[in-house]
Design an enzyme around this catalytic site. Structure first.
Site, short mmCIF file in Angstrom:
data_model
loop_
_atom_site.label_atom_id
_atom_site.label_comp_id
_atom_site.label_asym_id
_atom_site.label_seq_id
_atom_site.Cartn_x
_atom_site.Cartn_y
_atom_site.Cartn_z
N ASP A 1 0.84 -1.20 0.00
CA ASP A 1 0.00 0.00 0.00
C ASP A 1 0.87 1.24 0.00
OD1 ASP A 1 0.83 0.48 2.57
OD2 ASP A 1 -1.14 0.38 3.48
N ASN B 1 -3.79 12.99 0.33
CA ASN B 1 -5.16 13.48 0.13
C ASN B 1 -5.39 14.78 0.89
OD1 ASN B 1 -6.27 11.59 -1.65
ND2 ASN B 1 -6.70 10.14 -0.01
N HIS C 1 -8.42 15.05 -2.92
CA HIS C 1 -8.72 13.68 -3.35
C HIS C 1 -8.55 13.46 -4.85
CE1 HIS C 1 -10.14 12.01 0.47
NE2 HIS C 1 -10.62 13.22 0.72
N ASP D 1 -6.46 10.49 -6.39
CA ASP D 1 -6.92 9.55 -7.41
C ASP D 1 -5.92 9.46 -8.57
OD1 ASP D 1 -9.18 9.07 -5.95
OD2 ASP D 1 -10.51 10.31 -7.17
N GLU E 1 -5.97 2.42 -0.77
CA GLU E 1 -4.64 2.53 -1.36
C GLU E 1 -3.85 1.23 -1.26
OE1 GLU E 1 -4.14 3.94 2.96
OE2 GLU E 1 -5.70 3.85 1.42
#
Length: 331
Positions: free
Chosen positions: A214, A222, A227, A231, A257
């Protein structure tokens, strides 16, 4: 499909019943019986082949060949009937044409076969019939052409809607198995593929390794950039990882993630090498807005007696250890 072939075979062979009363010569009837038996045997072979084969494309030429064989058999049998009636035989041609379009062949192949049957029959009539009633001959041609045209239109419409339905089905399957943001497999697809591979490995004593990783401090990305940038990081990162995996490897988004990779036919040491390479490539990559992004990796290998939960539990523990020992590392 196989059921249609079986029904067609039974109907085709059942015409031997009226022919028994029409053909008085024993030798001629025997020849007709053999002809119908050969076609019946070919249909039964195709019936069992359809039940075993999964690739429809491989059957197209079988279908077409069988349809042409039926047409040739019909023309041959017509020549054995004494004092044949052209309108009755034209009705038989129309039945064959309808059967051709009932069998799920390619549209153009079906039209070709229908034209082959019709032209072959009328050439046979012109050569073999000594006295042809002109009006009956024209009536037979018109009726057969009408049947071909209507069957072609109907078959095209049915096949068109089947293609649309097939595309919609494929799209629904893709949506159910694909992560909408990154375009890689989702957790459901991972579970399905892992179960299939695990069963195969248990039966063949092959190897399998799992990598889970991760993004380090993804919440901070973020919070700092928003966000949308988060993304973009997910999308960019999955593109990097996907380019550095083999085609046989399964790469899926586990959630948020967190990601997971299955390496078929790989031992733990080989999976460690893959994880180290990915960890280095990601750490050295400069993301467009977020800059440097790192990942932590856990690696585990399939053992006898393992199931999905036990392997994922071990790989998750090692990912947690990598986080605990300072992140941006492989355990």
């Amino acid at each position: 499909m196989s059921f249609t072939i079986l029904i067609t075979a039974m109907v085709y062979f059942s015409f031997i019943i009226p022919e028994y009363f029409l053909i008085t010569a024993a030798d001629a009837f025997r020849a007709v019986f053999i002809s119908r038996s050969v076609v019946l045997a070919a249909m039964l072979v195709l019936y069992f082949k359809v039940r075993r084969v999964t690739r429809y494309e491989s059957l197209i030429y079988w279908f077409t060949g069988l349809e042409i064989l039926i047409a040739m058999s019909f023309i041959y049998i017509s020549n054995q009937i004494p004092n044949p009636n052209i309108l009755i035989q034209a009705f038989g041609v129309m039945i064959i044409i309808l059967a051709v379009f009932l069998i799920n062949n390619r549209w153009l192949f079906s039209i070709f076969t229908a034209l082959f049957v019709s032209i072959g029959y009328f050439v046979f009539v012109s050569v073999s019939f000594t006295a042809i009633n002109r009006s009956d001959f024209l009536a037979a041609i018109i009726h057969i052409v009408i049947v071909i045209v209507l069957s072609s239109i109907s078959s095209y419409s049915v096949n068109y809607y089947k293609r649309i339905q097939y595309l919609h089905t494929i799209e629904l399957i893709k949506m159910a198995e694909t992560d909408a943001l990154t375009g890689i497999d989702n957790k459901a697809k991972f579970n399905q593929e892992y179960a299939r591979l695990a069963n195969s490995i248990a039966d063949t004593d092959r190897n399998l390794a799992v990598i889970m990783f991760d993004i380090d401090d993804f919440k901070a990305i973020n919070d700092r950039f928003g966000h949308l940038i988060g993304d973009q990081v997910l999308q960019e990162l999955t593109g990097i990882v996907r380019r550095n995996l083999n085609q046989s490897d399964l790469f899926a988004r586990w959630g948020g993630e967190e990601f997971v990779i299955i390496l078929p036919d790989s031992q733990r040491e080989a999976a460690m090498v893959v994880a180290w390479r990915l960890q280095k490539i990601i750490a050295e990559h400069r993301f467009e807005t977020a800059g440097q992004v790192t990942c932590s990796f856990g690696v585990a290998a399939f053992k006898n007696g393992d199931n999905l939960d036990t392997v994922l539990h071990r790989v998750d523990e090692r990912l947690y250890l990598a986080k605990k020992l300072g992140k941006n590392r492989v355990e």
